[in-house]
Design a protein around this motif. Structure first.
Motif, PDB file in Angstrom:
ATOM      1  N   ALA A 169       0.813  -1.215   0.000  1.00 33.63           N
ATOM      2  CA  ALA A 169       0.000   0.000   0.000  1.00 33.63           C
ATOM      3  C   ALA A 169       0.847   1.265   0.000  1.00 33.63           C
ATOM      4  CB  ALA A 169      -0.931  -0.009   1.208  1.00 33.63           C
ATOM      5  N   TYR A 170       2.065   1.193   0.550  1.00 38.56           N
ATOM      6  CA  TYR A 170       2.888   2.385   0.704  1.00 38.56           C
ATOM      7  C   TYR A 170       4.268   2.208   0.059  1.00 38.56           C
ATOM      8  CZ  TYR A 170      -0.477   3.733   4.310  1.00 38.56           C
ATOM      9  OH  TYR A 170      -1.613   4.062   4.984  1.00 38.56           O
ATOM     10  N   PRO A 171       4.782   3.266  -0.570  1.00 34.82           N
ATOM     11  CA  PRO A 171       6.212   3.255  -0.934  1.00 34.82           C
ATOM     12  C   PRO A 171       7.048   3.228   0.349  1.00 34.82           C
ATOM     13  CG  PRO A 171       5.024   5.037  -2.041  1.00 34.82           C
ATOM     14  CD  PRO A 171       4.107   4.493  -0.988  1.00 34.82           C
ATOM     15  N   GLN A 172       8.330   2.888   0.217  1.00 35.76           N
ATOM     16  CA  GLN A 172       9.195   2.789   1.395  1.00 35.76           C
ATOM     17  C   GLN A 172      10.548   3.417   1.127  1.00 35.76           C
ATOM     18  OE1 GLN A 172       9.263  -1.450   2.287  1.00 35.76           O
ATOM     19  NE2 GLN A 172       7.593  -1.230   3.761  1.00 35.76           N
ATOM     20  N   VAL A 173      11.057   4.129   2.128  1.00 35.25           N
ATOM     21  CA  VAL A 173      12.406   4.674   2.091  1.00 35.25           C
ATOM     22  C   VAL A 173      13.317   3.734   2.866  1.00 35.25           C
ATOM     23  CG1 VAL A 173      11.905   6.140   4.106  1.00 35.25           C
ATOM     24  CG2 VAL A 173      13.884   6.655   2.652  1.00 35.25           C
ATOM     25  N   ARG A 174      14.497   3.468   2.321  1.00 34.46           N
ATOM     26  CA  ARG A 174      15.465   2.633   3.027  1.00 34.46           C
ATOM     27  C   ARG A 174      16.398   3.531   3.833  1.00 34.46           C
ATOM     28  NH1 ARG A 174      16.494  -2.502   2.406  1.00 34.46           N
ATOM     29  NH2 ARG A 174      15.643  -2.621   0.299  1.00 34.46           N
ATOM     30  N   VAL A 175      16.669   3.129   5.069  1.00 34.06           N
ATOM     31  CA  VAL A 175      17.547   3.882   5.970  1.00 34.06           C
ATOM     32  C   VAL A 175      18.597   2.937   6.527  1.00 34.06           C
ATOM     33  CG1 VAL A 175      17.675   5.346   8.021  1.00 34.06           C
ATOM     34  CG2 VAL A 175      15.596   5.361   6.612  1.00 34.06           C
TER      35      VAL A 175
END
Length: 411
Positions: A169-175
């Motif tokens: 459902a959501y895009p994701q940022v990698r940290v």
């Protein structure tokens, strides 16, 4: 002259007196102003939301995760109107005005502030932070959900669902982050799209490593080039490797470990340009004997670090998992979705979360040090709740040191 009970206008704007309790102590206004100037964000005209206030607003919205923009602004200035008269009246900015101010600020000032302030905080007396003179640190990564906008989806991407071809459902940022194990202080970080593997983000963290550190990492991190780059910093490494990594025995050591060599993928056939490592293999009591842990380390001398001690020490790596959970589940709240609708805002918000977490962990370390306790004995949730209360309790206290003029009450 003002009538009794009145005060003269101070020549200041109410927004210049915003206080954030512990956050303005760790990130004082003069440092924020210096960073804002360095990043070229000084305003050419007077604004309701000058850059310094926007920096503190970003920190506040990461402290009060889940609160709306306008409510966060109210929390920052609550009670200040009753203290004195101001050159200009303060009104709570609209959500749109705050969004525009955040875009003007951009992520750079938050990143520079992080680089300036966020360092390992353990002293030689800090319980649980050291192993035979090595400062224990760990490296790992995580992902955060971001709003489902076209720009976020295009830049960050989204993971596939376990249900066939359906997308998340959501895009994701990698940290990715470097964390001091004994204090949970995050002292290096990098962000990127979901498609960028952790191994490609970690090189941006390596400049924070130095001799005297022992870096712990899980098997998803290990790579020959990354191992060499981390070794070149002078830090020592203790990394878990996958079972399929070929580790020929070069020399048996007295504690049951052995020396071996690792090579780049393209050199496996001829095994050219090897890096010498020490290998420690073990199983956990009560687990399947086939589940063998394999660690490689730069510490070749068993006399300095016996295999049994390193095997037990490796599990300190889980402290970084606990740290990331503090940020995502406690500070951010369950089912955290960042609020920024564009990639620059996402990066700004990520560093806001990291700055707030570092400030809280710095306070916890100071408290533990005074009490002679392990920082792990101090509750993160209680510290977080206390910091939130103090923001509103101290809203009438100025972070500035100004001398009141004649006839002006001291704030």
């Amino acid at each position: 002259m003002p009538r009794p009970g009145q005060v003269k206008s101070s020549g200041e704007r109410l927004s210049d007196r915003i206080a954030l309790g512990v956050l303005t102590r760790v990130f004082p206004p003069e440092l924020v102003d210096e960073v804002v100037t360095e990043c070229g964000r000084v305003e050419q005209r007077s604004r309701l939301l000058p850059a310094r206030v926007v920096v503190y607003f970003v920190l506040a919205m990461c402290l009060f995760s889940g609160q709306g923009y306008e409510e966060v602004a109210r929390l920052l200035t609550q009670g200040l109107e009753r203290v004195r008269q101001w050159e200009r009246p303060w009104r709570v900015p609209t959500t749109g005005a705050i969004g525009r101010a955040r875009r003007r600020l951009g992520p750079e000032p938050l990143k520079v502030l992080f680089d300036r302030v966020c360092r390992p905080v353990a002293t030689t007396a800090t319980v649980g932070a050291w192993y035979h003179g090595w400062r224990l640190v760990a490296v790992d990564g995580t992902v955060l959900d971001v709003p489902d906008t076209d720009t976020n989806a295009a830049f960050f991407g989204r993971p596939g669902s376990a249900r066939g071809q359906q997308r998340s459902a959501y895009p994701q940022v990698r940290v990715t982050a470097l964390v001091e194990c004994g204090t949970h202080a995050v002292f290096a970080a990098a962000t990127g799209p979901l498609s960028v593997h952790e191994q490609h983000l970690i090189p941006a963290l390596l400049h924070r490593l130095q001799p005297g550190m022992l870096v712990l990492a899980d098997r998803g991190i290990t790579g020959f080039e990354l191992w060499n780059a981390a070794t070149d910093t002078g830090a020592d490494l203790l990394w878990r490797v996958r079972k399929n990594i070929v580790l020929p025995i070069v020399e048996h050591l007295e504690d049951g470990s052995y020396l071996s060599e690792i090579v780049a993928t393209e050199d496996r056939g001829r095994r050219r340009h090897p890096a010498v490592v020490r290998v420690i293999e073990y199983t956990l009591k009560g687990h399947d004997d086939k589940d063998v842990y394999r660690l490689i380390t730069t510490i070749r001398d068993p006399g300095k670090a016996p295999a049994t001690e390193l095997a037990a020490l490796y599990h300190q790596r889980w402290e970084i998992e606990n740290t990331l959970d503090e940020i995502k589940s406690h500070q951010g709240g369950h089912h955290l979705v960042l609020r920024s609708r564009d990639p620059a805002g996402v990066e700004q918000e990520v560093y806001g979360f990291l700055l707030v977490h570092h400030a809280l962990r710095d306070v916890m370390h100071h408290t533990a040090h005074q009490a002679g306790l392990d920082p792990d004995r101090i509750s993160f949730t209680r510290t977080l709740n206390t910091a939130r209360r103090h923001v509103t309790d101290q809203a009438a206290l100025s972070p500035l040191t100004t001398q009141p003029g004649p006839g002006t009450d001291r704030p």
